[in-house]
Design an enzyme around this catalytic site. Structure first.
Site, mmCIF file in Angstrom:
data_model
loop_
_atom_site.group_PDB
_atom_site.id
_atom_site.type_symbol
_atom_site.label_atom_id
_atom_site.label_comp_id
_atom_site.label_asym_id
_atom_site.label_seq_id
_atom_site.Cartn_x
_atom_site.Cartn_y
_atom_site.Cartn_z
ATOM 1 N N ARG A 68 3.840 1.106 -3.830
ATOM 2 C CA ARG A 68 4.144 -0.211 -4.389
ATOM 3 C C ARG A 68 3.260 -1.225 -3.671
ATOM 4 N NH1 ARG A 68 7.628 -4.508 -3.246
ATOM 5 N NH2 ARG A 68 8.607 -5.484 -5.079
ATOM 6 N N LYS A 95 3.051 -6.133 4.539
ATOM 7 C CA LYS A 95 4.241 -6.395 5.343
ATOM 8 C C LYS A 95 3.885 -6.938 6.727
ATOM 9 C CE LYS A 95 7.479 -5.174 2.416
ATOM 10 N NZ LYS A 95 8.182 -3.900 2.367
#
Length: 512
Positions: A486, A451
Site C-alpha cells: 500500500r 511513515k
C-alpha cells in the site's frame, strides 16, 4: 512451508499421537452387520469438506454455510479456497474446494442426513459418480470416532489420495497439536507423522499453483490468485489532515486525476480513506466520513480506467463499509480489525467481500502512548493479537478465504519495532501458523509508505521526501513475503515490486 521444519518441539507434537486412540465420547455397538446404535455426547467437533463446480460456485459455498448453521452445524474454522481440476471424471468444469471445522449435536448419521438434505435442496441430483454437482459435502472426521457402516465411512475412504481434500484439511490445523480431538485426527492418517506427512507425501505446499490446483481469494465476482505477482494498492486520502497528503484530493476532480495517475503508473487497486488515522487524529462521525467518501467513490467506479481494477474502502465504521460496498467497493480495509465498531465483523460477514484486518492497539488517539508501545517480542505479540482478531472474525462468519492480514506499520509501534516487523514478516506468518495454517496462508499487506519511522531513520522530516526509503522498505517486505503493498507513490514502487517478483520467480525455479 516445510511442515516438518516448522514443528514446535516444545509443544505436543505428533510423537504424542496414539496410533490406537481411545474414543471417550462416542462408539458404535454392533448387534449385527446391518444395525448399529449411536451413543454420543451433546456436542462433537467435526470436519466437513465442500466442493462445487456447477453454477455460481462461491454462492453455492455461502449458501451451504448458511444452511449448515440452520441445521445445527456451527462452523468455527474455514480452510483456504482452492480452484482445482476435476478428478476421476475429467471432462467437467473446475471445482472450488475447501473444508470447515464445526461443532454439532447431531450424531454421525444424523449429520450425514442433514448434509444430504442440504445438497438436495441446493439442486444436487444423483448423476454420475464424481460428476458435476452444485454442492458436495463429505464428513472427513467426527470427534474421535472411526465409523464404518453401510452408508458412512469416517475418515472418508479416499481422503488420503486427494490433494484437493488434504490441502484444505491441513488449513484447519495448526502446527501445534491443540487438543486430543485434533491428535486423534492425526492418528487416523496412515502415516506416522499424521496428516502433516500425508500432505507431504502428496507433494505438500509446492504443488499449490501447479498440477491444476491454486489457492484463491474471491473478489469482485472473480477468483484472485495473489501468489502470481505482488499487487500494488494506491492510496487516496480524502481527508484534510492525513500525515502525507492531507487536503490535496478532497475535490472530486482532484481525486479522479490522482486515481487516473496511479492506475496509469501500475496500481492494481485503489484504497480510499475519508477519515485520518494518523496519530492523535480527531475522529469524525460515520455520516461525515460518508459525505466525503460517496461523491468520490461513485465517480471513481464510473471511470473507464478502473475496468479490471479493485476499490478498497479504508474505514473502521461498519455503516461506512456497508454503504461503500453497496455502491460497488470491493474490499473493506479496517485498521482496527473490528475493535472500534462492535458491528463491523458481523456486517463484513454479511457483505461477503474480502476483509483487511490490521493490527493496532487502542485507537489513533492512544495507539502511540507508552502502554501501547510496550512489547516483549513485537513479532510474536503482533501475530498473537492479530490472530485473536482473526478468530473473532471467523466466528462472526468471515471465512478465512476472505481475510487479508496487515501487521500495521506505524500503528502502536516505534521505529525499532517497525524494523523488527519489516525483517520479521516470516516470523509473524510462522506464529500464526502455529494456531491456524489457513490464516497463515492469507495474503499479507504492508503499508510502510512515507511513515514516520522512515523519516526518523533517514532524517527526512517531510513525508513527501520519504519515497526512496519507502521503496527500500517495500523491497524488503516483498522479499520477506508481502503480497500487497500500500503506497502513495505507485510509479517508483512498481519498479521495485517488479524486480522483487522476478527475483522470487528465479528463486522458485531454482528450488523446485
Amino acid at each position: 512451508m516445510n511442515i516438518f521444519k516448522q514443528l514446535r518441539p516444545s509443544k505436543r507434537g505428533l510423537n504424542g499421537v496414539s496410533r490406537h486412540y481411545k474414543v471417550p465420547f462416542i462408539s458404535f455397538l454392533h448387534s449385527s452387520a446391518d444395525t448399529s446404535v449411536e451413543v454420543h455426547s451433546p456436542e462433537q467437533e467435526v470436519v466437513i469438506a465442500l466442493g462445487s463446480n456447477v453454477g455460481d460456485r462461491l454462492h453455492n459455498f455461502n449458501e451451504a454455510l448458511r444452511q449448515m448453521k440452520r441445521s445445527g452445524i456451527n462452523v468455527t474454522r474455514h480452510g483456504c479456497l482452492y480452484e482445482t481440476a476435476p478428478a476421476y471424471v475429467t471432462e467437467q468444469p473446475q471445482f472450488l474446494n475447501s473444508a470447515v471445522r464445526a461443532f454439532t449435536k447431531l450424531g454421525p448419521h444424523e449429520l450425514l442426513g442433514a448434509l444430504k438434505k442440504i445438497e438436495k435442496d441446493m439442486g444436487r441430483t444423483k448423476g454420475i459418480r464424481y460428476g458435476p454437482r452444485p454442492i458436495d459435502m463429505d464428513i472427513l472426521f467426527y470427534g474421535n470416532l472411526r465409523v464404518n457402516s453401510d452408508v458412512l465411512t469416517i475418515p472418508h475412504e479416499r481422503i488420503w489420495e486427494r490433494p484437493f481434500v488434504i490441502a484444505p484439511l491441513m488449513d484447519l490445523l495448526g502446527i501445534a497439536i491443540e487438543n486430543d480431538t485434533v491428535a486423534s485426527w492425526h492418528s487416523l492418517s496412515p502415516h506416522s507423522m499424521g496428516i502433516f506427512e500425508s500432505w507431504e507425501k502428496l507433494g505438500g505446499d509446492p504443488i499449490i499453483g501447479k498440477k491444476g490446483m491454486r489457492r484463491v481469494l474471491p473478489i469482485n465476482k472473480g477468483l484472485w490468485n495473489w501468489s502470481q505477482k505482488t499487487s500494488i494498492m494506491g492510496i487516496l486520502n480524502l481527508t484534510p489532515d492525513s500525515f502525507s497528503d492531507g487536503g490535496k484530493f478532497q475535490s472530486v476532480e482532484a481525486a479522479i486525476s490522482q486515481v487516473r495517475l496511479m492506475v496509469s503508473e501500475g496500481a492494481d487497486m485503489i484504497d480510499i480513506g475519508a477519515q485520518s488515522t494518523r496519530p492523535m487524529a480527531p475522529r469524525i462521525s460515520p455520516q461525515e466520513e460518508l459525505d466525503r467518501l460517496n461523491p468520490v467513490l461513485e465517480a471513481i467506479l464510473e471511470m473507464p480506467e478502473m475496468e479490471g481494477k479493485l476499490v478498497s474502502v479504508d474505514t473502521f465504521y461498519s455503516e461506512v463499509a456497508s454503504e461503500a460496498v453497496s455502491k460497488g467497493a470491493h474490499i473493506v480495509n479496517d485498521v482496527s480489525a473490528g475493535q472500534l465498531d462492535s458491528d463491523m465483523l458481523r456486517v463484513v460477514a454479511d457483505l461477503e467481500v474480502p476483509y483487511i484486518a490490521m493490527h493496532m492497539r487502542g485507537d489513533p488517539s492512544t495507539m502511540q502512548n507508552s502502554e501501547n508501545l510496550e512489547y516483549d517480542d513485537v513479532c510474536n505479540q503482533v501475530a498473537t493479537e492479530l490472530y485473536s482478531r482473526l478468530r473473532d472474525a471467523e466466528l462472526s462468519g468471515v471465512p478465512a478465504w476472505r481475510i487479508i492480514i496487515d501487521p500495521g506499520f506505524g500503528f502502536s509501534k516505534n521505529t525499532e519495532q517497525n524494523l523488527d516487523i519489516l525483517t520479521g514478516l516470516p516470523k509473524i506468518r510462522a506464529e500464526i501458523a502455529d494456531k491456524s495454517l489457513a490464516l497463515s496462508h492469507a495474503p499479507l499487506l504492508i503499508g510502510p509508505s512515507r511513515k514516520r519511522f522512515l523519516g526518523e531513520i533517514c532524517s527526512r522530516p517531510a513525508a513527501v521526501d520519504r519515497d526512496p526509503a519507502t521503496v527500500a522498505s517495500v523491497t524488503a517486505g516483498v522479499l520477506a513475503g508481502a503480497n500487497i503493498v500500500r503506497v502513495h507513490n505507485v510509479r517508483e514502487n512498481r519498479d521495485a515490486v517488479m524486480l522483487c517478483d522476478a527475483m522470487l520467480r528465479r528463486r522458485s525455479i531454482a528450488s523446485f
